[in-house]
Design an enzyme around this catalytic site. Structure first.
Site, mmCIF file in Angstrom:
data_model
loop_
_atom_site.group_PDB
_atom_site.id
_atom_site.type_symbol
_atom_site.label_atom_id
_atom_site.label_comp_id
_atom_site.label_asym_id
_atom_site.label_seq_id
_atom_site.Cartn_x
_atom_site.Cartn_y
_atom_site.Cartn_z
ATOM 1 N N ARG E 165 33.912 17.247 34.005
ATOM 2 C CA ARG E 165 34.606 18.535 33.986
ATOM 3 C C ARG E 165 34.758 19.097 35.400
ATOM 4 O O ARG E 165 35.693 19.839 35.671
ATOM 5 C CB ARG E 165 33.852 19.530 33.108
ATOM 6 C CG ARG E 165 33.942 19.131 31.613
ATOM 7 C CD ARG E 165 33.126 20.044 30.720
ATOM 8 N NE ARG E 165 33.601 21.426 30.766
ATOM 9 C CZ ARG E 165 32.893 22.466 30.325
ATOM 10 N NH1 ARG E 165 31.679 22.276 29.810
ATOM 11 N NH2 ARG E 165 33.370 23.675 30.398
ATOM 12 N N TYR E 179 47.570 31.109 35.648
ATOM 13 C CA TYR E 179 47.487 32.526 36.042
ATOM 14 C C TYR E 179 46.154 32.788 36.710
ATOM 15 O O TYR E 179 45.160 32.144 36.394
ATOM 16 C CB TYR E 179 47.650 33.459 34.819
ATOM 17 C CG TYR E 179 46.632 33.258 33.736
ATOM 18 C CD1 TYR E 179 46.823 32.299 32.745
ATOM 19 C CD2 TYR E 179 45.475 34.029 33.676
ATOM 20 C CE1 TYR E 179 45.888 32.108 31.737
ATOM 21 C CE2 TYR E 179 44.538 33.843 32.669
ATOM 22 C CZ TYR E 179 44.744 32.876 31.711
ATOM 23 O OH TYR E 179 43.824 32.684 30.722
ATOM 24 N N PRO E 180 46.123 33.725 37.648
ATOM 25 C CA PRO E 180 44.866 34.145 38.273
ATOM 26 C C PRO E 180 44.334 35.386 37.561
ATOM 27 O O PRO E 180 45.100 36.101 36.902
ATOM 28 C CB PRO E 180 45.300 34.500 39.690
ATOM 29 C CG PRO E 180 46.677 35.031 39.531
ATOM 30 C CD PRO E 180 47.291 34.307 38.337
ATOM 31 N N MET E 181 43.062 35.635 37.679
ATOM 32 C CA MET E 181 42.487 36.822 37.026
ATOM 33 C C MET E 181 41.251 37.354 37.764
ATOM 34 O O MET E 181 40.621 36.651 38.550
ATOM 35 C CB MET E 181 42.131 36.509 35.577
ATOM 36 C CG MET E 181 41.147 35.401 35.390
ATOM 37 S SD MET E 181 40.576 35.312 33.666
ATOM 38 C CE MET E 181 39.695 36.880 33.542
ATOM 39 N N ASP E 182 40.961 38.597 37.481
ATOM 40 C CA ASP E 182 39.781 39.280 38.010
ATOM 41 C C ASP E 182 38.948 39.826 36.857
ATOM 42 O O ASP E 182 39.452 40.006 35.754
ATOM 43 C CB ASP E 182 40.213 40.516 38.831
ATOM 44 C CG ASP E 182 40.532 40.202 40.274
ATOM 45 O OD1 ASP E 182 40.316 39.059 40.705
ATOM 46 O OD2 ASP E 182 41.017 41.117 40.968
ATOM 47 N N HIS E 206 33.554 35.031 23.875
ATOM 48 C CA HIS E 206 34.826 34.569 24.449
ATOM 49 C C HIS E 206 34.981 33.057 24.251
ATOM 50 O O HIS E 206 36.051 32.574 23.855
ATOM 51 C CB HIS E 206 34.801 34.908 25.945
ATOM 52 C CG HIS E 206 36.068 34.660 26.685
ATOM 53 N ND1 HIS E 206 37.250 35.289 26.394
ATOM 54 C CD2 HIS E 206 36.320 33.866 27.757
ATOM 55 C CE1 HIS E 206 38.181 34.886 27.250
ATOM 56 N NE2 HIS E 206 37.659 34.025 28.086
ATOM 57 N N GLN E 219 41.709 23.467 29.159
ATOM 58 C CA GLN E 219 41.583 24.577 30.102
ATOM 59 C C GLN E 219 40.753 24.174 31.313
ATOM 60 O O GLN E 219 39.673 23.607 31.153
ATOM 61 C CB GLN E 219 40.907 25.730 29.362
ATOM 62 C CG GLN E 219 40.511 26.894 30.233
ATOM 63 C CD GLN E 219 39.858 27.994 29.428
ATOM 64 O OE1 GLN E 219 40.540 28.773 28.784
ATOM 65 N NE2 GLN E 219 38.535 28.044 29.431
#
Lengths: 290, 290, 290, 290, 290
Positions: E165, E179-182, E206, E219
């Site tokens: 992985r 997509y990027p995320m915070d 989650h 993912q």
């Protein structure tokens, strides 16, 4: 006003200024640049060679400049292809560097993408608390002539002691990371409304994390309030770029970062010694310390 | 409504207008410009010389203009290469300056990057409080003819007394700093919902800090509500640019700045007297007062 | 839900729609344009003259158009060099204007920088309150056929009475100011969650300030919800641009502006009558009403 | 956790998934384009004619495509000159449309300004509540195989019943309005933290307003979570564009819009049937249904 | 400080570090590019063919690179025409890839639109909790040498176990989503101020949603704190792009996403195997696995 500001009363330290003493050193300019690749590639190889050599020799002079060094980096991603980092004696010298570089023939093939203007800075939270308390114990009113003299004595002594950190040499690590940051001034959480003792406590906790990376990550903090669009610039140097991620992730759980830090764009790259610049312009990753 | 607004009741001063009296003077335009360096460098030296001389002589006339001066600055960083600052009698004159400059041959080698439109402004918090109280004591209703006459009398007197500050000459310092700012109108912290007496108190505290830099830093405040995208423009002048950082950092701990100030972009540069403009265009840092 | 929304219960007026009646008139387009000066300057004077005359005569026809006028303005600052303002019968006519203008030769030397699409709007807060109450008193259910008939009767009568404001002529003042705005929908302060009576009260207070500038400042409000990126456009006209600053500053202390107004970019300029357009394109400030 | 989240306890419906059932239909692409007018105008009339005819005939084929239609619109304002709207079977077909169009000669005179990627979507709040309750009554655990089977049965039935809405034809109205939107996830107001029953209630209230415009305004909702930068796209069609303003203004007072809706840019235009495209490119407003 | 931070006391776990253990693997670069179509189309077919073949063979080598693969995607919408995704051993290799690609002739017809720099990352919330508890039970002080040795033992074991992985192959699905995320650091809701146990609980919840899509959606999470402008990048792969929407919509109701997730731009596209690149450049949707 306490009902309005929602912050702990400042009454207990009202006599003391809330501003920590701060030392300033080298004037700093970060220049992020894009390469106009199609125009560059369209040049005959010999002309490319001449232009690259002219630029490399100008950068070499700046790398060796005793009164304030420069360095070039090959950057990752679309935000910049090159970053130039300059330490100088003052802002007039920074302006001279910008003008000198923009006179190089290479500049016809570059495009300014970003920049950052700041001054190397050391915030003296612990000295400030001690000094303000001592001056108050002597019965001096803040900002009176005697008080100013007492403060200046401390600043002068510290400025001498901190000289190597205020006027840094270019760190000898392969990777660089730059980002600007602010302290939050939100409606409920406002760094600048916290009592100085609380700020000092949080900065101390924050420093403890940094200390765990001593040796592996070199950090230069420069102040830019009144000079550029964020309050501080942070430039990190390391031989392993994953350390940038680990250090900053670990710090993000400190109260001062978790609650009060706002970050701008991050720029990451590899050091390109002046004599590697021609190879970089030919599409080769710059060698470093091999 | 008090449950909704979360702000202290205005009941006690309901009869008085919440708006401080304000004086306006010179119309102001800041123009930030980039130099198209590749196109400029492509010109023969003689043509560069002619174009630079034409521009220098236009700027020289504007520097000496008795009814409102102009100045040129060599800026640091990628946001602008040049800044032109103009004080004029009115907006039609500012429009004329813009049009005149854009007719210079040099303008083919410049690119507008930013600008700011404002009017020199003095906020009379202390006079306002006194005047409103006196007019209320005389039993006058705000905005009645008699009340307006009383207010206009004060404004006329102050406008005369403040003439040199309303119609400033270009300060004779080497460095400039410009930034626009707003007063916060957040959901919990809202400058415009504070009682006037509280705003007056905070502005007074704020002014105390500025006073410590008197002589060393010259400050011109101009209002731009209804004219440009922020509420005020601040232009600072000093011989040491580190003072910009110190002054603004120190002020950031004032309640009015810590809680209520929002800042736009910061622009920093060096004064370039008209007769230094040709040297600047040749890549030399402009000399000043040498 | 009251625990969740934090706003006063709407229970007492639950039977009444919260939406004020609104009248719409002329379709409005603001076009902000930059002049490509280097390309324009490169043209021979005679060609410039022909192109300017062609544009001036197209604009002159639009200025005189009985079914909806246009006007040109010379703008201050870098955001736009020209603004064209068009009032028309409907959106198909606005589209026709855009297409007609873009067929002018001058359009090769212009660059669209911004625009705004809206419809002249009058919000009938006071009529709405009265009408909704009367219809409720008659026992009518909101949005039933009879209720709709009652509302339409009011709208028809008002639309006739307000015709000159709904289909305005171009005001005859030298200066223009345009900005778009929203009403805040914050987590704690939300205009659209206030009871209609409270919105009506605040709008009334707001109107009182505007009334003090009657005659000196002409204001046209146009609605753009569902049409452009802000909820309303505000276009002001005056012979002294400092009045824009004074009016908007004074209003900023109204509750509806202090708490609920969000502003976009501000555009300020001078009217350029069609026959002054050739002079403007030659670099002369346009004369007006001289 | 309730002390932390500030939202009503979800305990009572803990057994039920909070996610409403959703049906997906056509893949949708909105393309907003600018016309490079100077380059277009520089072409000889005959070449313009040929290029326009080639584009018109490609668009005509797409308008008639049984498996998913396209349409062209002439847009108002500077954000776009043209909008193309495509309904297709899947994303590979959308990619094929993009590539086919970009091979047209006209594409040399166009510039992509914006776009939006989404999938026609129907949110089944009422079916979801009913279905989840029924499955719970049968004692099924959410996401067990039996539960999934029960849900899929509902989805299959609804997908068949909703076919015309999931795979829409291009509505036959002259005006179009497009905007993207999000549901707010603020610190105090968070759509995704509300209980499903509360979301269902608010969506029902919201639908009531839309129903008052049935016939006059046709609305297509498409989902874009995970596909583009906002959560949903809304495309409205009407013969009177003022209805866009009225409908959206009226909805803004619904709780779900007032409190939880965030809006992106709005795009408004007129339908341009394929055979009107050559006239549009010559500067004529497209005729529709005349 | 509890009155100031509004968050649950950390007292009970004060002895444990709040930072979860994290493993890093491949260095990752996402490059989003626009095609300069007019310039490309202007090339003779034979030259297009040669340039496309040169690019295809460079990409083919990168696809097969055992020490870190690359892939090309044909993107939907105006944000990018192409995306290149690179997994490599370190940042110097990523820099080499960038420089190699920019030396291709095809690069004269491409324009960088966006990029993202990150490192494949696995956050070990469950191991961390267990490990920190065990080390505390042994009486070890966090960050002491013995404690560090205990942590490193866990990291080494996990790094070996997670190898596939951490150093992923390019997943064999037709569609990609990036997509990027915070994680939010708001004034009231702050991920980094939550106790680790609470973060662990939310991350577990989650993960349960993700598990329902196992097999259908692949993912790859990569960390970018200190490397790029968001904290994480998420790259999803699936054969049906509607699954991106369903998965992310379903997750949006998890507490960790509903309350604490902030998202950047979304990029969606179709895999273009190296040998399909010439067809794509001719305007054909790339075939995959046919």
């Amino acid at each position: 006003m306490s009902a309005i500001t929602d912050t702990p009363s400042r009454a207990s330290e009202e006599a003391l200024p809330p501003v920590p003493l701060t030392l300033e050193g080298a004037s700093v300019l970060h220049q992020m640049l894009l390469v106009r690749r199609a125009a560059w590639r369209a040049l005959p190889a010999r002309e490319q060679g001449e232009i690259a050599e002219e630029a490399a020799s100008a950068v070499a002079r700046m790398e060796r400049n005793g009164a304030g060094q420069s360095a070039v980096f090959s950057m990752l991603g679309h935000k910049a292809d090159l970053m130039l980092l300059h330490f100088r004696q003052d802002f007039a010298e920074l302006n001279a560097v910008e003008l000198e570089l923009s006179s190089l023939r290479l500049w016809d093939y570059l495009e300014p993408a970003h920049s950052y203007i700041s001054v190397v800075e050391l915030g003296l939270y612990e000295s400030s608390a001690r000094t303000y308390a001592q001056l108050a114990a002597r019965g001096l009113t803040p900002f009176s002539d005697e008080w100013n003299a007492g403060v200046n004595e401390v600043l002068t002594r510290q400025r001498e002691a901190m000289k190597p950190r205020l006027w840094p040499e270019m760190p000898a690590h392969r990777y660089v990371c730059f980002y600007p940051m602010d302290r939050k001034r939100g409606e409920a959480k406002n760094w600048y409304s916290l009592p100085m003792a609380e700020r000092q406590r949080q900065m101390h906790e924050h420093g403890m994390v940094g200390r765990r990376y001593a040796g592996a990550v070199k950090q230069i903090i420069s102040g830019s309030i009144g000079l550029d669009d964020w309050e501080w610039g942070v430039t990190l140097f390391a031989d392993d770029p994953v350390l940038f991620k680990r250090l900053i992730y670990e710090m993000r759980f400190d109260e001062v970062s978790a609650v009060y830090a706002l970050f701008g764009s991050f720029f990451v790259g590899l050091r390109c010694p002046a004599d590697e610049l021609p190879r970089l312009l030919q599409g080769q990753t710059p060698r470093f310390g091999e």
